[in-house]
Design a protein around this motif. Structure first.
Motif, PDB file in Angstrom:
ATOM      1  N   VAL A  82       0.852  -1.188   0.000  1.00  9.64           N
ATOM      2  CA  VAL A  82       0.000   0.000   0.000  1.00  9.64           C
ATOM      3  C   VAL A  82       0.890   1.240   0.000  1.00  9.64           C
ATOM      4  CG1 VAL A  82      -1.853   1.219   1.191  1.00  9.64           C
ATOM      5  CG2 VAL A  82      -1.767  -1.281   1.246  1.00  9.64           C
ATOM      6  N   ASP A  83       0.577   2.206  -0.851  1.00  6.32           N
ATOM      7  CA  ASP A  83       1.390   3.402  -1.018  1.00  6.32           C
ATOM      8  C   ASP A  83       0.874   4.515  -0.108  1.00  6.32           C
ATOM      9  OD1 ASP A  83       2.988   5.462  -1.831  1.00  6.32           O
ATOM     10  OD2 ASP A  83       2.718   5.118  -3.981  1.00  6.32           O
ATOM     11  N   GLY A  84       1.446   4.577   1.087  1.00  6.37           N
ATOM     12  CA  GLY A  84       1.079   5.619   2.039  1.00  6.37           C
ATOM     13  C   GLY A  84       2.301   6.064   2.791  1.00  6.37           C
ATOM     14  N   THR A  85       2.235   6.077   4.114  1.00  7.93           N
ATOM     15  CA  THR A  85       3.401   6.409   4.924  1.00  7.93           C
ATOM     16  C   THR A  85       3.578   5.376   6.032  1.00  7.93           C
ATOM     17  OG1 THR A  85       4.501   8.169   6.175  1.00  7.93           O
ATOM     18  CG2 THR A  85       2.127   7.974   6.497  1.00  7.93           C
ATOM     19  N   ASN A  86       4.794   4.911   6.174  1.00  7.05           N
ATOM     20  CA  ASN A  86       5.146   3.922   7.178  1.00  7.05           C
ATOM     21  C   ASN A  86       5.003   4.546   8.564  1.00  7.05           C
ATOM     22  OD1 ASN A  86       6.851   2.372   8.989  1.00  7.05           O
ATOM     23  ND2 ASN A  86       7.719   1.382   7.190  1.00  7.05           N
ATOM     24  N   SER A  87       4.189   3.924   9.416  1.00  4.68           N
ATOM     25  CA  SER A  87       3.897   4.469  10.745  1.00  4.68           C
ATOM     26  C   SER A  87       4.181   3.424  11.809  1.00  4.68           C
ATOM     27  CB  SER A  87       2.425   4.896  10.830  1.00  4.68           C
ATOM     28  OG  SER A  87       2.076   5.743   9.751  1.00  4.68           O
ATOM     29  N   ARG A  88       4.605   3.898  13.003  1.00  2.00           N
ATOM     30  CA  ARG A  88       4.925   2.997  14.112  1.00  2.00           C
ATOM     31  C   ARG A  88       4.044   3.299  15.319  1.00  2.00           C
ATOM     32  NH1 ARG A  88      11.187   4.214  15.150  1.00  2.00           N
ATOM     33  NH2 ARG A  88      10.791   6.099  13.925  1.00  2.00           N
ATOM     34  N   ILE A  89       3.501   2.267  15.923  1.00  2.04           N
ATOM     35  CA  ILE A  89       2.952   2.366  17.273  1.00  2.04           C
ATOM     36  C   ILE A  89       3.862   1.535  18.167  1.00  2.04           C
ATOM     37  CG2 ILE A  89       1.016   1.896  18.799  1.00  2.04           C
ATOM     38  CD1 ILE A  89      -0.873   2.171  16.454  1.00  2.04           C
ATOM     39  N   ILE A  90       4.580   2.205  19.057  1.00  2.41           N
ATOM     40  CA  ILE A  90       5.562   1.558  19.920  1.00  2.41           C
ATOM     41  C   ILE A  90       4.941   1.399  21.305  1.00  2.41           C
ATOM     42  CG2 ILE A  90       7.901   1.684  20.848  1.00  2.41           C
ATOM     43  CD1 ILE A  90       8.431   3.769  18.532  1.00  2.41           C
ATOM     44  N   ASN A 103       2.969   2.927  28.578  1.00  2.00           N
ATOM     45  CA  ASN A 103       3.040   4.093  27.698  1.00  2.00           C
ATOM     46  C   ASN A 103       3.189   3.657  26.247  1.00  2.00           C
ATOM     47  OD1 ASN A 103       2.917   6.418  29.507  1.00  2.00           O
ATOM     48  ND2 ASN A 103       4.821   5.610  30.359  1.00  2.00           N
ATOM     49  N   PHE A 104       3.025   4.614  25.339  1.00  2.00           N
ATOM     50  CA  PHE A 104       3.253   4.340  23.926  1.00  2.00           C
ATOM     51  C   PHE A 104       3.882   5.554  23.268  1.00  2.00           C
ATOM     52  CE2 PHE A 104      -1.062   6.183  23.879  1.00  2.00           C
ATOM     53  CZ  PHE A 104      -0.929   7.152  22.895  1.00  2.00           C
ATOM     54  N   VAL A 105       4.523   5.299  22.128  1.00  2.00           N
ATOM     55  CA  VAL A 105       5.117   6.352  21.302  1.00  2.00           C
ATOM     56  C   VAL A 105       4.657   6.115  19.871  1.00  2.00           C
ATOM     57  CG1 VAL A 105       7.260   7.403  20.470  1.00  2.00           C
ATOM     58  CG2 VAL A 105       7.135   6.519  22.806  1.00  2.00           C
ATOM     59  N   LEU A 106       4.336   7.194  19.170  1.00  2.00           N
ATOM     60  CA  LEU A 106       3.980   7.119  17.758  1.00  2.00           C
ATOM     61  C   LEU A 106       5.125   7.677  16.918  1.00  2.00           C
ATOM     62  CD1 LEU A 106       0.292   8.452  17.813  1.00  2.00           C
ATOM     63  CD2 LEU A 106       1.083   6.074  17.937  1.00  2.00           C
ATOM     64  N   GLY A 107       5.326   7.086  15.756  1.00  2.00           N
ATOM     65  CA  GLY A 107       6.387   7.576  14.888  1.00  2.00           C
ATOM     66  C   GLY A 107       6.112   7.317  13.434  1.00  2.00           C
ATOM     67  N   SER A 108       6.804   8.079  12.589  1.00  2.00           N
ATOM     68  CA  SER A 108       6.907   7.745  11.174  1.00  2.00           C
ATOM     69  C   SER A 108       8.075   6.768  11.053  1.00  2.00           C
ATOM     70  CB  SER A 108       7.174   9.009  10.354  1.00  2.00           C
ATOM     71  OG  SER A 108       8.418   9.582  10.734  1.00  2.00           O
ATOM     72  N   ARG A 109       8.497   6.451   9.849  1.00  2.00           N
ATOM     73  CA  ARG A 109       9.653   5.556   9.726  1.00  2.00           C
ATOM     74  C   ARG A 109      10.920   6.220  10.265  1.00  2.00           C
ATOM     75  NH1 ARG A 109      13.832   3.907   6.143  1.00  2.00           N
ATOM     76  NH2 ARG A 109      14.263   1.697   6.454  1.00  2.00           N
ATOM     77  N   GLU A 110      11.045   7.540  10.063  1.00  2.00           N
ATOM     78  CA  GLU A 110      12.281   8.227  10.401  1.00  2.00           C
ATOM     79  C   GLU A 110      12.249   8.949  11.748  1.00  2.00           C
ATOM     80  OE1 GLU A 110      14.964   7.953   8.652  1.00  2.00           O
ATOM     81  OE2 GLU A 110      14.082   6.906   6.938  1.00  2.00           O
ATOM     82  N   GLU A 111      11.070   9.328  12.233  1.00  2.00           N
ATOM     83  CA  GLU A 111      11.007  10.191  13.411  1.00  2.00           C
ATOM     84  C   GLU A 111       9.995   9.680  14.433  1.00  2.00           C
ATOM     85  OE1 GLU A 111      11.495  14.675  12.495  1.00  2.00           O
ATOM     86  OE2 GLU A 111      10.242  13.897  10.869  1.00  2.00           O
ATOM     87  N   LEU A 112      10.237  10.032  15.690  1.00  2.00           N
ATOM     88  CA  LEU A 112       9.246   9.840  16.741  1.00  2.00           C
ATOM     89  C   LEU A 112       8.441  11.121  16.858  1.00  2.00           C
ATOM     90  CD1 LEU A 112      11.448   8.013  19.402  1.00  2.00           C
ATOM     91  CD2 LEU A 112      10.004   7.028  17.608  1.00  2.00           C
ATOM     92  N   LEU A 113       7.101  11.005  16.898  1.00  2.00           N
ATOM     93  CA  LEU A 113       6.224  12.158  16.743  1.00  2.00           C
ATOM     94  C   LEU A 113       5.390  12.489  17.977  1.00  2.00           C
ATOM     95  CD1 LEU A 113       4.846  11.219  13.196  1.00  2.00           C
ATOM     96  CD2 LEU A 113       6.789  12.706  13.718  1.00  2.00           C
ATOM     97  N   PHE A 114       5.138  11.506  18.827  1.00  2.00           N
ATOM     98  CA  PHE A 114       4.191  11.734  19.930  1.00  2.00           C
ATOM     99  C   PHE A 114       4.365  10.635  20.962  1.00  2.00           C
ATOM    100  CE2 PHE A 114       0.061  11.062  21.993  1.00  2.00           C
ATOM    101  CZ  PHE A 114      -0.312  12.363  22.334  1.00  2.00           C
ATOM    102  N   ALA A 115       4.280  11.004  22.250  1.00  2.00           N
ATOM    103  CA  ALA A 115       4.274  10.020  23.336  1.00  2.00           C
ATOM    104  C   ALA A 115       3.008  10.203  24.148  1.00  2.00           C
ATOM    105  CB  ALA A 115       5.504  10.188  24.223  1.00  2.00           C
ATOM    106  N   LYS A 116       2.527   9.128  24.726  1.00  2.00           N
ATOM    107  CA  LYS A 116       1.315   9.179  25.539  1.00  2.00           C
ATOM    108  C   LYS A 116       1.442  10.278  26.604  1.00  2.00           C
ATOM    109  CE  LYS A 116      -1.680   6.239  28.372  1.00  2.00           C
ATOM    110  NZ  LYS A 116      -1.885   4.868  28.898  1.00  2.00           N
ATOM    111  N   GLY A 117       0.431  11.137  26.671  1.00  2.00           N
ATOM    112  CA  GLY A 117       0.440  12.216  27.636  1.00  2.00           C
ATOM    113  C   GLY A 117       0.942  13.536  27.099  1.00  2.00           C
TER     114      GLY A 117
END
Length: 240
Positions: free
Chosen positions: A36-44, A50-64
């Protein structure tokens, strides 16, 4: 530590956009899924809840966090999803999703005419030995990752995890005993196996698929096959 590793093209890339006849080697049955042609996303998912959200290259958000990085719409789309997932147990669990549609990529119009957004799960890694890994410098972690340090769920484990998380997987197209070999044969195979996308979000979507990902059941071999690569190769050959 949690960045998704690069996936090789099935036919290795040569000079100026051409492909080489040399391929990634597959041994045994091969699972074909839609790429699928979109953007690679991470839920850590972290073992402390806790959790952290990221793209393939960057961390973008942490819980709280009160303010997140809005890049590519990942945080807006996945923050609520991540908050509902079960806590990782004695490990870091990373769900890798392809976020697509909206205005995420130039290919979004292939999936939606109404800027709808969706995501599909395509891999999960479970990372143990956390205390040891956190003592390593970035270069050591990169070498660890690039040499297969991350442990990914196999196909059956991934299917079960998708059910537990309430995620849809990238479409499973078919399982084949062996891959095609030549570049031309593979291009024809690609056109036959996925004539259009299986994940269009509305009737106005143009419907072109990006291609497929091929992997063994154990995930010991994995490669991507994109229409773009085979079309560019064919155009280069015709112009010579």
């Amino acid at each position: 530590m949690t960045k998704y590793p690069s996936i090789s093209t099935y036919h290795y890339l040569g000079d100026k956009g051409t492909l080489l006849e040399e391929t990634v080697k597959f041994d045994g049955e091969v699972i074909l899924t839609e790429k699928v042609d979109g953007t690679n996303s991470r839920i850590i998912l972290l073992p402390d809840g806790n959790f952290v959200l990221g793209s393939r290259e960057e961390l973008l958000f942490a819980k709280g966090d009160l303010i997140g990085n809005p890049a590519l719409g990942i945080v807006d789309a996945l923050k609520g999803v991540a908050d509902s997932l079960p806590q990782a147990q004695n490990s870091i669990t990373v769900a890798y999703l392809e976020l697509y549609g909206g205005k995420i990529s130039a290919a979004s119009k292939q999936y939606t005419a109404q800027q709808n957004v969706n995501w599909r799960l395509f891999d999960i890694a479970v990372i143990t030995d956390i205390e040891i890994l956190f003592t390593k410098v970035v270069q050591q972690l990169a070498a660890w990752r690039d040499n297969g340090g991350q442990v990914f769920l196999n196909e059956e484990e991934l299917k079960l995890a998708a059910i537990d998380y309430g995620f849809e997987l990238t479409p499973r197209i078919t399982t084949i005993p062996a891959m095609p070999v030549s570049i031309q044969e593979t291009h024809e195979f690609l056109k036959k196996i996925i004539p259009k996308t299986n994940v269009a979000l509305d009737e106005g979507a143009k419907g072109r698929a990006e291609g497929i990902v091929a992997r063994t059941i154990s995930r010991s071999a994995i490669a991507k096959l994109r229409f773009e690569d085979y079309e560019r190769h064919a155009a280069k050959c015709r112009s010579q």
